[in-house]
Design a protein around this motif. Structure first.
Motif, PDB file in Angstrom:
ATOM      1  N   PHE A  67      48.798 -55.494  25.014  1.00 10.93           N
ATOM      2  CA  PHE A  67      49.489 -54.387  25.696  1.00 10.93           C
ATOM      3  C   PHE A  67      48.744 -53.841  26.911  1.00 10.93           C
ATOM      4  CE2 PHE A  67      51.276 -53.996  21.284  1.00 10.93           C
ATOM      5  CZ  PHE A  67      52.504 -54.515  21.629  1.00 10.93           C
ATOM      6  N   LEU A  91      52.342 -48.215  26.627  1.00  9.08           N
ATOM      7  CA  LEU A  91      53.229 -49.090  27.412  1.00  9.08           C
ATOM      8  C   LEU A  91      54.646 -48.504  27.455  1.00  9.08           C
ATOM      9  CD1 LEU A  91      53.855 -51.791  28.899  1.00  9.08           C
ATOM     10  CD2 LEU A  91      54.348 -52.777  26.676  1.00  9.08           C
ATOM     11  N   ILE A 105      50.439 -53.495  30.456  1.00  8.03           N
ATOM     12  CA  ILE A 105      50.548 -52.207  31.171  1.00  8.03           C
ATOM     13  C   ILE A 105      50.020 -52.356  32.601  1.00  8.03           C
ATOM     14  CG2 ILE A 105      49.629 -49.837  31.314  1.00  8.03           C
ATOM     15  CD1 ILE A 105      49.630 -49.753  28.257  1.00  8.03           C
ATOM     16  N   ALA A 146      53.319 -58.852  26.419  1.00 10.47           N
ATOM     17  CA  ALA A 146      53.769 -57.783  25.521  1.00 10.47           C
ATOM     18  C   ALA A 146      54.093 -58.370  24.150  1.00 10.47           C
ATOM     19  CB  ALA A 146      54.983 -57.075  26.104  1.00 10.47           C
ATOM     20  N   CYS A 190      52.495 -54.190  34.699  1.00  9.28           N
ATOM     21  CA  CYS A 190      53.672 -53.332  34.954  1.00  9.28           C
ATOM     22  C   CYS A 190      53.360 -52.267  36.001  1.00  9.28           C
ATOM     23  CB  CYS A 190      54.150 -52.674  33.665  1.00  9.28           C
ATOM     24  SG  CYS A 190      54.862 -53.853  32.499  1.00  9.28           S
TER      25      CYS A 190
END
Length: 338
Positions: free
Chosen positions: A50, A88, A54, A45, A57
């Protein structure tokens, strides 16, 4: 390897968005290899990777530290990077930051959608009034309409204002019609329902070139006509019960009556008219028919009034039925709570 591991651990705590991206990416890769997903997502990040962040995550249910999002929220970057970062933020549940990023990107619809997901009603309304765009007014009004507008006049009025500012009379008319339905079906407030249907009709009447306008007008005029007749029947109960009964019979015979009124409401007015005439036999017959068709008659009439009708025909109204229903409701409530 262990020493390298510890060293990287220490370094990773001091990394931030100003660190050399190459270093961040290398650390990120290392953490991926050692399956330390939270650190990996953080490094990526900060490196503005990104999409990969993502993915990690999502895949590994990683929640980034709030300071990571906060620090990155002020980044200057090209639109594509900002767009990915906004995604994100949404994935992380940071909807307010996502909304402000979409504003930077001049994507007001995405911004409004993010604010709606944040659940901050006052921000949603403020933003709609700030942007002054048709789409955002409508999104805000649609969102507010998912609450219970009846429970707060302010919410109701705000929805009306937003649809009006959006110059979306068809949507405003639909909102009035839906609200009228709630008044009639959930609260048996036919007078309020009538008032709202009339407002809906007046709006439709003024719209030019509206598709199916004649059909809509005819539906609403029918509804107004039926509700007015029903209210006239209620007003006749004591003074002219015979006229009240006549109006009820006309209503029950009219085409598609269940699209306009609840037939049980009409039958209850008939019961009250028969009681006013002293004809308890017929009043009792209707109540029995309603009961046998599964209607909870105590929802429509006071238990004492029902008992009086049954007593007059030499029968007793069994209140244990009511208690049974109430117990069932309580069980349902308990299940919901658990």
């Amino acid at each position: 390897a262990m020493k390298q591991y510890d060293a990287l651990d220490e370094i990773s705590d001091s990394l931030n968005s100003k660190t050399d991206p190459q270093v961040l990416i290398r650390c990120g890769r290392y953490f991926i290899e050692s399956e330390r997903w939270s650190k990996a997502a953080q490094c990526l990040a900060f490196a503005r990777q990104f999409e990969e962040a993502i993915e990690i995550c999502n895949k590994h249910s990683v929640k980034l530290q709030p300071n990571v999002i906060q620090e990155l929220s002020n980044i200057q970057a090209d639109p594509k990077v900002l767009q990915r970062f906004a995604s994100l933020c949404e994935q992380q549940g940071e909807f307010a930051i996502a909304a402000s990023l979409y504003v930077k990107l001049k994507d007001h619809v995405a911004s409004m959608k993010a604010l709606i997901r944040s659940g901050d009603t006052s921000k949603v309304v403020k933003f709609a009034n700030l942007i002054k765009k048709k789409e955002t007014y409508i999104l805000a009004a649609n969102y507010l309409a998912t609450f219970k507008p009846r429970e707060g006049q302010q919410v109701f009025d705000t929805i009306v204002t937003l649809y009006s500012k959006a110059k979306a009379p068809d949507k405003l008319s639909r909102f009035y019609q839906a609200s009228a339905q709630v008044e009639i079906e959930d609260y048996q407030d036919y007078e309020k329902g009538l008032e709202l249907v009339k407002k809906a009709r007046d709006i439709i009447e003024k719209i030019e070139n509206l598709k199916n306008k004649d059909q809509l007008m005819s539906l609403m005029n029918n509804k107004i006509d039926r509700i007015e007749k029903y209210l006239a029947a209620i007003n006749s109960i004591k003074s002219e019960p015979k006229r009240g009964l006549q109006l009820c019979v006309e209503l029950l015979k009219s085409k598609d009556i269940e699209n306009y009124l609840r037939t049980d409401d009409i039958y209850i007015v008939m019961v009250q008219c028969y009681v006013a005439q002293g004809n308890y036999k017929k009043a009792h017959k209707i109540l029995e028919d309603l009961k046998n068709s599964g209607t909870d008659i105590t929802w429509y009439m006071d238990v004492a009034a029902i008992q009086k009708i049954y007593k007059e025909v030499g029968e007793t109204f069994d209140t244990s039925e009511i208690q049974k229903n109430e117990d069932e409701y309580e069980e349902v409530d308990d299940e919901i709570v658990e």
